[in-house]
Design a protein around this motif. Structure first.
Motif, PDB file in Angstrom:
ATOM      1  N   VAL A  78     -10.399 -15.690 -18.733  1.00 27.80           N
ATOM      2  CA  VAL A  78     -11.514 -14.785 -18.446  1.00 27.80           C
ATOM      3  C   VAL A  78     -10.976 -13.570 -17.693  1.00 27.80           C
ATOM      4  O   VAL A  78     -11.239 -12.432 -18.054  1.00 27.80           O
ATOM      5  N   TYR A  79     -10.229 -13.823 -16.637  1.00 28.50           N
ATOM      6  CA  TYR A  79      -9.503 -12.758 -15.946  1.00 28.50           C
ATOM      7  C   TYR A  79      -8.429 -13.382 -15.073  1.00 28.50           C
ATOM      8  O   TYR A  79      -8.464 -14.571 -14.768  1.00 28.50           O
ATOM      9  N   THR A  80      -7.465 -12.563 -14.698  1.00 27.99           N
ATOM     10  CA  THR A  80      -6.407 -13.007 -13.785  1.00 27.99           C
ATOM     11  C   THR A  80      -6.465 -12.151 -12.532  1.00 27.99           C
ATOM     12  O   THR A  80      -6.979 -11.030 -12.548  1.00 27.99           O
ATOM     13  N   GLY A  81      -5.946 -12.674 -11.435  1.00 24.86           N
ATOM     14  CA  GLY A  81      -6.023 -11.921 -10.194  1.00 24.86           C
ATOM     15  C   GLY A  81      -5.202 -12.554  -9.091  1.00 24.86           C
ATOM     16  O   GLY A  81      -4.216 -13.251  -9.357  1.00 24.86           O
ATOM     17  N   GLN A  82      -5.613 -12.320  -7.863  1.00 25.47           N
ATOM     18  CA  GLN A  82      -4.923 -12.909  -6.728  1.00 25.47           C
ATOM     19  C   GLN A  82      -5.927 -13.633  -5.839  1.00 25.47           C
ATOM     20  O   GLN A  82      -7.112 -13.296  -5.817  1.00 25.47           O
TER      21      GLN A  82
END
Length: 238
Positions: A78-82
């Motif tokens: 869905v999304y990547t992040g930190q």
């Protein structure tokens, strides 16, 4: 007006139009328009009363894969992040960890002094590194990814196991981690056993800090648990 009332009116108009003696009469344009409108209403209202069953393709569950920039096989990203969270020594604010997207939509600058969102760092070195866990993550920032598993309806995080129970599939497994016992209270989360850094940057800016969790016998029954052992975890879907 109820569906039954509309149906009665439509039948009455049709009977009136055709006559009781089966003699056919010509409808005026306004009569035909009213019949068409009521017929359309009956059709759409009955359709609305029917439950809409989603297709198998539309069914799915979401979960966070902590410590990785990608999703497991068969899951869509869905999304990547930190990872973000509260500062390790703050006495107030949030206690949960967040998977923050790499493409934020930022608000306006504020004079509010309650800064409560920081990046997360691994606090894992040679003295507390879990068996088989990467050894080069000390003070590195923590990535995450939000994943969607199609055709599943349930997701379950199990602490204390690296495999799922019968009928469930493991999306990934790893080690249970949280804040240090002397810091603010934070969630327990399942960090992937093959965790990676957000990038090559290494800093010591504190923020939200991750430490491996060990079992402590006493009120925790031993056996089946063992004192001072690493607590494993897995994320399961069904």
């Amino acid at each position: 007006m109820s569906t039954l009332s509309f149906a009665t009116v439509v039948v009455a108009l049709v009977v009136s139009a055709n006559g009781h003696d089966c003699t056919k009469y010509n409808l005026t344009p306004s009569d035909q328009s009213l019949i068409d409108m009521m017929t359309h209403y009956l059709h759409t209202s009955r359709k609305a009363d029917c439950p809409v069953t989603p297709s198998q393709h539309d069914i799915g569950v979401t979960y966070v894969r902590w410590g990785k920039k990608t999703c497991p096989e068969n899951s869509d990203i869905v999304y990547t992040g930190q990872v973000g969270g509260n500062y390790f020594s703050n006495k107030g604010g949030g206690s949960n960890y967040l998977c923050l997207p790499n493409e934020p939509e930022n608000g306006n600058v504020s004079s509010n002094s309650d800064e409560g969102l920081y990046g997360a760092e691994y606090q894992i070195n040679n003295s507390n590194n879990p068996s088989g866990f990467p050894t080069n993550l000390y003070n590195k920032e923590v990535p995450c990814s939000v994943c969607r598993r199609k055709e599943k309806i349930s997701v379950l995080i199990i602490a204390g196991r690296k495999s799922c129970y019968k009928g469930w599939k493991s999306e990934y497994n790893g080690f249970l981690m949280s804040s240090n016992k002397n810091h603010i209270t934070s969630d327990f989360i399942c960090i992937d056993g093959e965790a990676e850094p957000l990038n090559n940057r290494s800093s010591n800016e504190q923020g939200a800090l991750f430490y491996p969790v060990r079992a402590k016998c006493g009120s925790l029954r031993c056996p089946p648990y063992k004192d001072k052992t690493e607590v494993l975890c897995t994320v399961c879907t069904k």
